[in-house]
Design a protein around this motif. Structure first.
Motif, PDB file in Angstrom:
ATOM      1  N   ALA A  39      51.276  33.238 -80.489  1.00 31.62           N
ATOM      2  CA  ALA A  39      50.348  33.067 -79.511  1.00 31.62           C
ATOM      3  C   ALA A  39      50.595  34.354 -78.393  1.00 31.62           C
ATOM      4  O   ALA A  39      49.552  34.797 -77.966  1.00 31.62           O
ATOM      5  CB  ALA A  39      50.753  31.948 -78.592  1.00 31.62           C
ATOM      6  N   GLY A  40      51.744  34.642 -78.109  1.00 31.87           N
ATOM      7  CA  GLY A  40      52.107  35.713 -77.335  1.00 31.87           C
ATOM      8  C   GLY A  40      51.327  36.981 -77.721  1.00 31.87           C
ATOM      9  O   GLY A  40      50.672  37.895 -76.987  1.00 31.87           O
ATOM     10  N   LEU A  41      51.361  37.328 -78.896  1.00 32.04           N
ATOM     11  CA  LEU A  41      50.778  38.569 -79.525  1.00 32.04           C
ATOM     12  C   LEU A  41      49.341  38.358 -79.603  1.00 32.04           C
ATOM     13  O   LEU A  41      48.475  39.447 -79.183  1.00 32.04           O
ATOM     14  CB  LEU A  41      51.135  38.657 -81.175  1.00 32.04           C
ATOM     15  N   ILE A  42      48.739  37.146 -79.818  1.00 33.00           N
ATOM     16  CA  ILE A  42      47.122  37.072 -79.739  1.00 33.00           C
ATOM     17  C   ILE A  42      46.613  37.389 -78.303  1.00 33.00           C
ATOM     18  O   ILE A  42      45.670  38.056 -78.235  1.00 33.00           O
ATOM     19  CB  ILE A  42      46.745  35.764 -80.292  1.00 33.00           C
ATOM     20  N   PHE A  43      47.435  36.769 -77.176  1.00 33.59           N
ATOM     21  CA  PHE A  43      47.027  36.983 -76.084  1.00 33.59           C
ATOM     22  C   PHE A  43      47.085  38.359 -75.676  1.00 33.59           C
ATOM     23  O   PHE A  43      46.398  38.871 -74.958  1.00 33.59           O
ATOM     24  CB  PHE A  43      47.628  35.967 -75.162  1.00 33.59           C
ATOM     25  N   GLY A  44      48.343  38.932 -75.816  1.00 32.96           N
ATOM     26  CA  GLY A  44      48.660  40.439 -75.629  1.00 32.96           C
ATOM     27  C   GLY A  44      47.671  40.956 -76.036  1.00 32.96           C
ATOM     28  O   GLY A  44      47.178  42.152 -75.365  1.00 32.96           O
ATOM     29  N   VAL A  45      47.318  41.238 -77.323  1.00 31.33           N
ATOM     30  CA  VAL A  45      46.261  42.174 -77.962  1.00 31.33           C
ATOM     31  C   VAL A  45      44.807  41.974 -77.187  1.00 31.33           C
ATOM     32  O   VAL A  45      44.434  43.059 -76.793  1.00 31.33           O
ATOM     33  CB  VAL A  45      46.138  41.964 -79.141  1.00 31.33           C
TER      34      VAL A  45
END
Length: 192
Positions: A39-45
């Motif tokens: 989830a962090g990667l999705i939001f961060g990108v």
């Protein structure tokens, strides 16, 4: 723009995603670190791409608004700050109704990430009028969001929705302060 200001913008932009992540973490039964990191990667990108889009839009309009660009940056950051504070002050019932319709799949996370990154796009528009490296700002925003969302999901069951809303209020206050600082520095430089 100073490195401290860039870092503060990064954290301010990630607070609404952090608030959403706490809600998602609270809704998940027992979130694993891999779920939180995903989830962090999705939001961060997403949060890292949107200020670049906003910056490009702002640069296209730069020649038309150069005389009052500092007011635009101040207005956008101030309005976004106020919006974040208002969202942070919403009642638990309103926030629960909004979060209850969300799921934790990729597309739902991506849509939630996009919804929480609209403010980053507006900040990108405001930054187009300043002497700033948008690549560095976008990277910092993306990394801050990755970190905050990952932590938010893992802490969601412990912290609940209240801490998430408080984080969004703090982020809003930071944006207002940064906007006021930009305006002050420009007006003080013009007078000096």
């Amino acid at each position: 723009m100073s490195p401290v200001s860039i870092l503060l913008i990064g954290f301010a932009m990630s607070t609404d995603a952090f608030a959403a992540a706490i809600g998602k973490g609270a809704a998940m039964r027992k979130p694993r670190f891999s779920d939180a990191l995903r989830a962090g990667l999705i939001f961060g990108v997403i949060e890292g791409i949107t200020p670049v889009i906003g910056w490009l839009l702002g640069r296209a309009a730069l020649q038309y608004v150069e005389a009052f660009d500092h007011w635009i940056a101040f207005g956008l950051l101030g309005a976004l700050g106020v919006h974040m504070i208002i969202n942070g002050l919403r009642s638990e019932h309103e926030a629960d109704e909004e979060d209850s319709s969300r799921h934790h799949g990729f597309w739902r996370l991506a849509v939630t990430g996009l919804a929480t990154s609209i403010d980053a796009m507006a900040v990108g528009i405001g930054l187009a009028f300043l002497d700033v490296n948008i690549g560095v700002v976008a990277l910092v925003i993306g990394l801050c969001t990755l970190t905050m969302v990952t932590c938010g999901i893992m802490l969601g069951r412990v912290l609940g929705n209240m801490a998430g809303r408080r984080a969004e209020i703090v982020g809003g206050v930071i944006l207002i302060i940064i906007g006021a600082t930009i305006l002050y520095e420009h007006l003080n430089g013009a007078m000096g």
